[in-house]
Design an enzyme around this catalytic site. Sequence first.
Site, PDB file in Angstrom:
ATOM      1  N   GLY A 126       0.838  -1.207   0.000  1.00 23.23           N
ATOM      2  CA  GLY A 126       0.000   0.000   0.000  1.00 23.23           C
ATOM      3  C   GLY A 126       0.867   1.248   0.000  1.00 23.23           C
ATOM      4  O   GLY A 126       2.013   1.232  -0.451  1.00 23.23           O
ATOM      5  N   SER A 127       0.311   2.318   0.604  1.00 24.85           N
ATOM      6  CA  SER A 127       0.920   3.648   0.459  1.00 24.85           C
ATOM      7  C   SER A 127       2.323   3.774   1.032  1.00 24.85           C
ATOM      8  O   SER A 127       3.056   4.679   0.652  1.00 24.85           O
ATOM      9  CB  SER A 127       0.030   4.702   1.106  1.00 24.85           C
ATOM     10  OG  SER A 127      -1.228   4.670   0.470  1.00 24.85           O
ATOM     11  N   THR A 128       2.725   2.919   1.985  1.00 26.45           N
ATOM     12  CA  THR A 128       4.081   3.051   2.518  1.00 26.45           C
ATOM     13  C   THR A 128       5.104   2.890   1.397  1.00 26.45           C
ATOM     14  O   THR A 128       6.213   3.401   1.471  1.00 26.45           O
ATOM     15  CB  THR A 128       4.359   1.991   3.612  1.00 26.45           C
ATOM     16  OG1 THR A 128       4.013   0.706   3.106  1.00 26.45           O
ATOM     17  CG2 THR A 128       3.553   2.279   4.860  1.00 26.45           C
ATOM     18  N   LYS A 166       4.983   4.245  -1.386  1.00 26.37           N
ATOM     19  CA  LYS A 166       5.144   5.497  -2.135  1.00 26.37           C
ATOM     20  C   LYS A 166       6.466   6.179  -1.819  1.00 26.37           C
ATOM     21  O   LYS A 166       6.962   6.980  -2.596  1.00 26.37           O
ATOM     22  CB  LYS A 166       3.978   6.449  -1.822  1.00 26.37           C
ATOM     23  CG  LYS A 166       2.655   5.995  -2.441  1.00 26.37           C
ATOM     24  CD  LYS A 166       1.505   6.850  -1.959  1.00 26.37           C
ATOM     25  CE  LYS A 166       0.175   6.344  -2.564  1.00 26.37           C
ATOM     26  NZ  LYS A 166      -0.987   6.943  -1.902  1.00 26.37           N
TER      27      LYS A 166
END
Lengths: 641, 362
Positions: free
Chosen positions: A292-294, A296
């Site tokens: 997920g966003s981690t 990014k």
Amino acid sequence: MRVSNVTVRRRIFVALVIGIVLYTALITRLGYVQLVQGPWLQDKALKLWNRNIPFEAKRGRILDRNGDELVTNISVPTVMAIPVQLEDARETARKLAVILGQDEEKVYKDITKREMINRVPGGRKISTEKAKQIQELNLPGIEVVEDTQRFYPHGTMAAHLLGFTGIDNQGLTGLERLYDEYLKGQPGYVSYLADARGKSMPGGEEQYVAPVDGMDMYLTIDSTIQSFIERELDQAMVAYQPDDVLAIAMNPKTGEILGMGSRPTFQPDRYKDYPSEVYNRNLPIWKTYEPGSTFKIVTLAAALNEGVVSLNEGFYDPGYIVVAGKRLRCWKRQGHGQETMLEVVENSCNPGFVTMGQRLQKERLFDYIKKFGFGQKTGIDLIGEENGLLFHMNRVGPVELGTTSFGQGVSVTPIQQMAAVAAAINGGKLMKPYVAKEWRDSVTHDVVGRTLPTEVRQVITPETSAKVRYALESVVARGTGNKAYIEGYRVGGKTGTAQKVKNGRYVNGEYIVSFIGFAPADDPQILVYFAVDNPKALAFGGLIAAPSVKSIIESSLQHMGVPKRKNGIAREYNPALGQTRYVEVPNMVGLSMQEVVTTYDTLPLVVSGKGTHVISQSPAPGVKIEEGSKIRIHLGDKSAD
Amino acid sequence: MSKSRSAPDFVIIFATLFLLGIGIVMVYSASAIVAQKFNDPFFFAKRQLIFALLGITSMYLTMNLDYWIWKRWAKIGFYASIGLLILVLVIGIEVNGSKSWLGIGAFGIQPGEFAKLGVVAFLARWLSDNQKQIVQFRKGLVPALAIPAVCFGLIMLQPDLGTGTVLMGTALVMIFAAGAKISHFAGLGVLGLAGFVGLVLSAPYRIKRITSFLDPWQDPLNTGYQIIQSLYAIGPGGLFGLGLGQSRQKHFYLPEPYNDFIFSVIAEELGFVGGSLVLLLFLLLLWRGMRTAITAPDLFGSLLALGIIGMIAIQVVINVGVVTGMFPVTGITLPFLSYGGSSLTLMLTGVGVLLNISRFSR
């Protein structure tokens, strides 16, 4: 009447000659056996005569970085039988069988085996009460001797990391198994020449070789930080009843693991009471899932390092981005509008990150992903690490490039994320994580060996790394990571929420929510990752994992004596100063649960009803509420719209 | 029959007493450990000393008793042997699987040992009386062979292959020396081989003994055990041995180390030097014994001397051959050295007769 004749004399002479030949053959044979075969026979005979009585070496202790004992040894009684000294083997077997709860026949068979000393079935590592009972019987030939067993002063703490030993004190899992060679030491023995009945031959010299005790292992773990982690893990289990939960703390500059744990856990000295999946899977290095966003952070670091974006450049987010004819939505439906690239990071804005990925192009993005260590094991000194999975380069189209940019479609382990984020914030060096720090002699306590930090490669420049730190501090101070904010400690971090994948398909309603954070941003001392798998209470993302990370970081930095900073990025709204932030309630009606969860992971939601979509909400969209107020949503099957 | 007696062969006396001395010392050394069960390390040595004194007394008597007397007593001795061999089958004591002991009081005697001398004396008498017929098959060879064959058959019923082999071998040497046809011997050889094969096939344990001697390591715990234990004693002995009393294999590894395997202990403690010395003493004895046989005044004396020295030599070859792994394991004592009353006293009696014959050398 002399009848003796020449023939007789000649034949007697022949017999004499034959006799001489035979005697010569005997002497030759004797010489061959003694002088030619002698050394070979001597070797074989020595094996026959030589007996060793082993003396067990003491297994090395396992301690934390400050010398706090994590695993040590205690003496336990063990029953042994010396067959030649047994008086009434039958009766002895009967009495032992009763106390040890064993089959009498089996006990009899085992104790009368023709060995010097035999183990008694069920007689290893028994309770002191049983040992006392046996000693009181005063059975000739039955001895209660001291054996050792592992003892865990901190109970279940770091159970997966430490592992456990078997009945012979041999390492079976975890560090106990990986470093068994060093921990177990070298058994000693008394060797002597024995006669055919096993007794020492008179005049034969005895030789005593002392056992060499195993070395003490000092870990990179700090038992205080580990206890903070264990506390947060337990609280998360109670609060959210997730499938599992895991956490890692690391020194981002060196790769030293400061703490690591997961739930469900087990008691190492009673591992047999748990299912094997519990003690065999060390989740922080074994579990693979969409980050997920981690993830990014990786995209951001690559884009900054390649100079394809700058943090103050402008970007417009209409709420989606079209890639190869397909709309990739931002988590915020209406979009973030006009923002800077820094705000893209603060807001975790998907179209912004897709844009970064597009500018990098797939070769460069994936090159960075690999350089950050994804797709291969970190090489941490623990057993059971997994690889994770990346897209095959030839299968990466514009859509895959886009989703990878914001952390979907890749599969990674928590430890890989730790190593990668550490590289992004520590000045650009990918460090190999490790756990065993130092080996010391168990008697003199002299340092025998030491593991030094291993730099795998320089991934990004120190300047880029500084920008990443700044951006991530900003995420916590002003963006989606605000639940991890600690006054004066300049926390940087990133939330992540990912839908679970089972058998290659997304599972509806099951998420892994995580947060990765570090502090202080000007000189990172600790990096912490916390992930909760399938929390049952319907609250998401930064709301669940970020406070746990905050708590671990805050406790740890105080414990480490890290001074507070003054020049951090100011918080936009500081509740401590009585400032309240008001947010506008978004319109969630009609959204699927997946969209709600990945999008509004900072909003505390109270969910009722069953179904795939939101059919009503309260308060109504557009109403301004105090940040942290609960929003109720009601689920149902999607209405015909 | 009035012959002038001269001094007996001194070399034979010297070699015999030397071997006897070594024997008593080595019986003590080899048995001291095992004798601990009697709480007396001298248990076997003391008895061996008594047997030796008995034997020397007997040797002294027979040395001075002119040997023609044995021609008269030969027939009675032979029939007595047969009687004892039958008796032992009926009331004998079984030791190690063979009924070879007659118990008389605290001591037992072995009729087999007695029979060996009985056959030697009787065969010497028969051959010297019927020497002209020996070249004939039916009138010479067959009756000559029948004499040892009766005793051999009875001994094999015990069964005691070792004693039987020595007895038959000694008899064959005597018949050969008496002048039997070489062609007959060749025929006997073929017959013997067939008989041997028959015996082996009839009792499978004998096959194991053969194969174990060919490769004792094949089955080190069972059939090869004794040979291996013996080699473990002899091999490490090296050139000079471990020193008197230092044997390791006598610590219950060798079965009855003071008996059939005494040579293993000698070679272990005294090395190749000591083992060779023993064999050279036996060689000396062989040479002087054979010389006595050749120079005896009459055919009976020649054959009697040959029988006695031949019996000793055959036992030496078989015993040492077994313990050094050249032959399959056969229970046979080493003359003058192994522990044992019947064996020792009768051997020394035989040497006494030999010495008496030497006194009449031409």
